[in-house]
Write a protein that holds these residues in place. Structure first.
Motif, mmCIF file in Angstrom:
data_model
loop_
_atom_site.group_PDB
_atom_site.id
_atom_site.type_symbol
_atom_site.label_atom_id
_atom_site.label_comp_id
_atom_site.label_asym_id
_atom_site.label_seq_id
_atom_site.Cartn_x
_atom_site.Cartn_y
_atom_site.Cartn_z
ATOM 1 N N ASP A 143 -11.380 5.273 -1.089
ATOM 2 C CA ASP A 143 -9.931 5.495 -1.225
ATOM 3 C C ASP A 143 -9.513 6.789 -0.527
ATOM 4 O OD1 ASP A 143 -9.229 3.174 -2.492
ATOM 5 O OD2 ASP A 143 -9.262 4.017 -4.520
ATOM 6 N N LEU A 151 -2.895 4.959 -4.151
ATOM 7 C CA LEU A 151 -4.252 5.274 -3.695
ATOM 8 C C LEU A 151 -4.761 6.558 -4.350
ATOM 9 C CD1 LEU A 151 -4.010 4.406 0.107
ATOM 10 C CD2 LEU A 151 -5.687 3.452 -1.502
ATOM 11 N N GLU A 191 0.830 -1.205 0.000
ATOM 12 C CA GLU A 191 0.000 0.000 0.000
ATOM 13 C C GLU A 191 0.866 1.258 0.000
ATOM 14 O OE1 GLU A 191 -4.147 0.989 2.190
ATOM 15 O OE2 GLU A 191 -2.423 0.824 3.536
#
Length: 441
Positions: free
Chosen positions: A429, A410, A405
């Motif tokens: 998100d 994102l 991540e």
């Protein structure tokens, strides 16, 4: 004769007023009229020529010199001086030097001799004749010693790596007249260089034993760059490039020096662009130069391997030298077209060079060859979004996020989701982005 004398007197009065007004056109015209009546009036000829030089009418000055020489039985020494000036303006250094030396061969005052030696020294500097430059500086000082001339000789001695003599001259100049403009300009620069002299002198000794060691030359060039002496750096860099023309470290350092001396077009000939990445001190980072040096060595030692070429392409990309980076990436692919790293670098470089279509082809290939590279998936998504392929971009960013991540992935996915109306997904998100990076109150 009395009428002619009266005309000259009247014209000289008008000339004085024109000089007071700074009217160059009038000064030239009145001087011409005076010498037409009184061709032996050396002062009028000199006024005419000086004004033509100030007006940058060099062709007119050459014609005036011819007329002066034709109209007098014994041409004065000043004609040789002015002829040297004309040839110098035309970049005809050989003839300029010949005429100035002819001027010096005649009986001239110490001040005039010193001034012409100054011009001869400048002429040699334009041709990078540093030994001759220093020799003329010596003669200028012998004729008339000034603080400024000491500074100029100190600068000449720097180009000859005669550090102690250069600093002795600068110290003498400062003692003679610390208010001199040349002293005030150059003293801080000498003080800055002095901080690097121990390392420079140590390299001098090693280079004297191994004059064609590119590594030593580039190390000394680095000191010169950090010390704010790009011309000295350029001397060493160009020597290193002749020794190792394939060295990318030598190319980048040479390009940096050329950019530092405002020779952008010459840097461009090496494919080093003005976009060259610099650190806060306005220099290429030491880390990047070390990496380039190591990668150069790896490429020399393993000419049949793609990995060092791909690694060097990455370093060049980080320096924002995309044309050079792309050449290395393509060279790596020519050796191994299954190199995911080389495809990844080619994608970055092509995108930076405004070829996103071909860049995407390489990015897709990079993810196919190494599907576990989150950075490759992220960049593939960026390129897909650039080409308005938003569903594909969302899929690529999702693959990237599964591997690790990151805020960048994102943000990219959120933006793509909003572009195609997936608002709930985009809001989810955004919520995660704010959790990872809370807004500052």
């Amino acid at each position: 004769m009395r009428a002619a004398s009266g005309d000259v007197s009247r014209l000289q009065t008008q000339l004085s007023k024109a000089e007071e007004a700074g009217d160059k056109a009038a000064i030239i015209e009145l001087s011409r009229r005076i010498v037409a009546i009184a061709p032996n009036d050396s002062e009028a000829w000199e006024t005419l020529l000086r004004t033509q030089f100030e007006a940058e009418d060099f062709d007119g000055a050459a014609k005036s010199l011819d007329a002066w020489q034709k109209n007098v039985k014994r041409p004065p020494a000043a004609i040789e001086d002015f002829r040297g000036d004309v040839f110098a303006q035309r970049k005809d250094y050989q003839n300029a030097e010949r005429h100035w030396l002819a001027f010096l061969a005649k009986k001239t005052s110490a001040a005039d001799a010193a001034s012409v030696y100054d011009k001869l020294a400048d002429l040699c500097a334009d041709q990078a004749r540093w030994t001759d430059n220093a020799a003329y500086r010596n003669k200028a000082i012998a004729a008339e010693d000034t603080a400024a001339r000491r500074v100029f000789r100190a600068c000449a001695l720097l180009r000859l790596y005669e550090w102690d003599a250069a600093y002795a001259d600068m110290a003498k100049a400062n003692k003679m007249d610390s208010s001199d403009e040349q002293v005030k300009e150059w003293l801080p620069q000498f003080e800055r260089l002095q901080n690097f002299l121990p390392g420079i002198k140590a390299l001098d000794a090693r280079i004297a034993k191994s004059p064609n060691d590119a590594g030593l030359l580039l190390a000394r060039a680095r000191f010169f760059t950090l010390a704010g002496r790009p011309l000295l750096a350029l001397d060493d860099c160009e020597h290193a490039m002749k020794v190792e023309p394939a060295s990318m470290r030598a190319r980048i350092q040479t390009g940096e020096a050329l950019l530092d001396v405002k020779r952008d077009e010459d840097a461009a000939k090496l494919q080093v662009s003005q976009r060259l990445a610099r650190t806060a001190d306005q220099h290429v980072s030491e880390k990047a130069l070390q990496e380039l040096g190591d990668e150069d060595a790896s490429i020399r030692q393993s000419p049949g391997k793609s990995e060092p070429l791909a690694a060097r392409a990455k370093t060049l990309r980080e320096l924002r030298q995309f044309a050079l980076a792309l050449a290395d990436a393509r060279a790596a692919l020519a050796i191994d077209d299954k190199s995911a790293a080389a495809h990844f670098e080619a994608a970055h470089d092509l995108d930076a060079l405004d070829n996103s279509k071909e860049a995407l082809i390489h990015a897709v290939k990079a993810t196919e060859l190494n599907p576990n590279d989150g950075a490759a998936w992220y960049y593939r998504g960026v390129l897909e979004a650039k080409r308005a392929e938003f569903p594909a971009a969302i899929e690529s960013e999702t693959r990237s996020l599964k591997l690790g991540e990151t805020l960048e992935a994102l943000r990219e996915r959120e933006n793509c989701e909003r572009r195609i109306g997936r608002i709930d997904n985009a809001d989810a998100d955004l919520k995660r982005i704010r959790e990872l990076e809370p807004r500052k109150e």
